[in-house]
Design a protein around this motif. Structure first.
Motif, PDB file in Angstrom:
ATOM      1  N   ALA A  24      -5.693  -5.220   6.950  1.00  0.00           N
ATOM      2  CA  ALA A  24      -5.173  -5.224   8.212  1.00  0.00           C
ATOM      3  C   ALA A  24      -4.334  -6.233   8.255  1.00  0.00           C
ATOM      4  O   ALA A  24      -4.624  -7.495   9.003  1.00  0.00           O
ATOM      5  N   HIS A  25      -3.049  -6.408   7.774  1.00  0.00           N
ATOM      6  CA  HIS A  25      -1.942  -7.181   7.550  1.00  0.00           C
ATOM      7  C   HIS A  25      -0.728  -6.896   8.433  1.00  0.00           C
ATOM      8  O   HIS A  25      -0.402  -5.814   8.563  1.00  0.00           O
ATOM      9  N   VAL A  26      -0.138  -8.183   9.118  1.00  0.00           N
ATOM     10  CA  VAL A  26       0.794  -7.899   9.653  1.00  0.00           C
ATOM     11  C   VAL A  26       2.033  -7.783   8.729  1.00  0.00           C
ATOM     12  O   VAL A  26       1.992  -8.594   7.596  1.00  0.00           O
ATOM     13  N   THR A  27       2.930  -6.590   8.444  1.00  0.00           N
ATOM     14  CA  THR A  27       3.922  -6.466   7.379  1.00  0.00           C
ATOM     15  C   THR A  27       5.044  -6.076   8.002  1.00  0.00           C
ATOM     16  O   THR A  27       5.288  -5.658   9.247  1.00  0.00           O
ATOM     17  N   VAL A  28       6.327  -6.333   7.178  1.00  0.00           N
ATOM     18  CA  VAL A  28       7.629  -6.147   7.561  1.00  0.00           C
ATOM     19  C   VAL A  28       8.079  -5.033   6.301  1.00  0.00           C
ATOM     20  O   VAL A  28       8.006  -5.384   5.332  1.00  0.00           O
ATOM     21  N   GLN A  29       8.462  -3.991   6.718  1.00  0.00           N
ATOM     22  CA  GLN A  29       9.163  -2.710   5.867  1.00  0.00           C
ATOM     23  C   GLN A  29      10.704  -2.747   6.319  1.00  0.00           C
ATOM     24  O   GLN A  29      10.996  -3.053   7.165  1.00  0.00           O
ATOM     25  N   PRO A  30      11.410  -2.295   4.998  1.00  0.00           N
ATOM     26  CA  PRO A  30      10.574  -2.081   3.729  1.00  0.00           C
ATOM     27  C   PRO A  30      10.411  -3.140   2.927  1.00  0.00           C
ATOM     28  O   PRO A  30      10.826  -4.335   3.124  1.00  0.00           O
ATOM     29  N   MET A  31       9.398  -2.975   1.793  1.00  0.00           N
ATOM     30  CA  MET A  31       9.159  -3.898   0.866  1.00  0.00           C
ATOM     31  C   MET A  31      10.131  -4.315   0.007  1.00  0.00           C
ATOM     32  O   MET A  31      10.079  -5.379  -0.536  1.00  0.00           O
ATOM     33  N   GLU A  32      11.253  -3.455  -0.035  1.00  0.00           N
ATOM     34  CA  GLU A  32      12.429  -3.993  -1.157  1.00  0.00           C
ATOM     35  C   GLU A  32      13.635  -3.529  -0.480  1.00  0.00           C
ATOM     36  O   GLU A  32      13.595  -2.605   0.293  1.00  0.00           O
ATOM     37  N   THR A  33      14.757  -4.326  -0.674  1.00  0.00           N
ATOM     38  CA  THR A  33      15.974  -4.128  -0.032  1.00  0.00           C
ATOM     39  C   THR A  33      16.981  -4.501  -0.997  1.00  0.00           C
ATOM     40  O   THR A  33      16.662  -4.979  -2.491  1.00  0.00           O
TER      41      THR A  33
END
Length: 218
Positions: A24-33
C-alpha cells in the motif's frame, strides 16, 4: 509438535502483516516515460489507516518535470505552490468531504512535460489523515515509506505534442494507462521491497530452525 505449530502460525501472521504494509504505497504512474515528453501522471493514493480517512495529499515536483495542469476531482479541491519563476513546485489536494476511507484509494491526474535531460523523477508525497497524522513518502526505494520514482528513458525527439501537449488530455491514453496501472504498481512494489521480503524470509528460516531445535529437545 505444539511449539512448532505455534511458531508456524506466528510466522504466517507476521508475513501477512508485512506484505500488506508493503503493497500500500503512494505511487505516481507511469513508472517509465521519455525525455522531452508531455505526459499525464496519475497519483495513486491508498488509505492505509484502519481508523481515519485520508483527507489531504501533497506532491512535490522536482526540476526534472514541469507540471502545469490538473484534472478536477469530485469531492476534492487543489491548491498549487509556485517558486519565484512562477513554476509550479507542488500541489495539495484536500478533501471537501470525508476523504478516502480505510478501504478506499484515490487517483489524481496531472499533466506536464518531462525535462530534456531528466534521467528519473522522484516524487515526494505527504499523506495526511483526519487525526492530523502525516505519512511522508520521501524515502529511498528500500525504505518503509519510499518516494515513487518514474524512470526517464532517452527521448527520440518526437515527443507527444498534442498541440504542445497541454490543451487537453488524451482519453484513449488515459484508459490504456488506467488498465496498466495495477500491474505496473505491483511490479514496482515488489522490486522496491525486495530487502523487506528477504528479511522476512530470513526471519521465517530462523524461526523454523528454532522450532526444530525445540522439537529435538522434547
Amino acid at each position: 509438535m505444539k511449539k512448532l505449530l505455534t511458531f508456524t502460525i506466528v510466522m504466517i501472521v507476521a508475513f501477512s502483516l508485512f506484505a500488506g504494509m508493503a503493497s500500500a504505497h503512494v505511487t505516481v504512474q507511469p513508472m517509465e516515460t521519455a525525455q522531452g515528453q508531455y505526459e499525464v501522471f496519475t497519483v495513486r493514493v491508498p488509505s492505509e489507516s484502519e481508523e481515519f480517512p485520508t483527507t489531504k495529499i501533497e506532491v512535490k515536483f522536482p526540476q526534472e518535470v514541469n507540471i502545469t495542469r490538473f484534472e478536477p476531482k469530485a469531492g476534492w479541491k487543489y491548491e498549487v505552490q509556485k517558486d519565484e519563476s512562477d513554476k509550479i513546485t507542488s500541489v495539495t489536494w484536500t478533501a471537501e468531504g470525508e476523504g478516502l476511507l480505510p478501504t478506499d484509494f484515490g487517483q489524481f491526474n496531472m499533466q506536464g512535460k518531462v525535462a530534456d535531460d531528466a534521467t528519473e523523477i522522484v516524487w515526494k508525497a505527504y499523506q495526511t489523515y483526519k487525526d492530523g497524522s502525516v505519512v511522508e513518502w520521501i524515502g529511498a526505494p528500500d525504505a518503509q515509506y519510499p518516494a515513487s520514482v518514474t524512470v526517464v528513458n532517452p527521448g527520440d525527439g518526437s515527443g507527444h505534442d498534442h498541440g504542445h501537449g497541454e490543451g487537453s488530455t488524451d482519453a484513449t491514453n488515459n484508459d490504456h494507462g488506467a488498465k496498466e496501472q495495477v500491474s505496473e504498481e505491483t511490479t514496482t512494489s515488489s522490486s522496491s521491497n525486495a530487502p523487506l521480503y528477504l528479511s522476512i524470509a530470513a526471519l521465517i528460516v530462523g524461526l523454523l530452525s528454532l522450532g526444530l531445535s525445540f522439537k529435538k529437545r522434547s
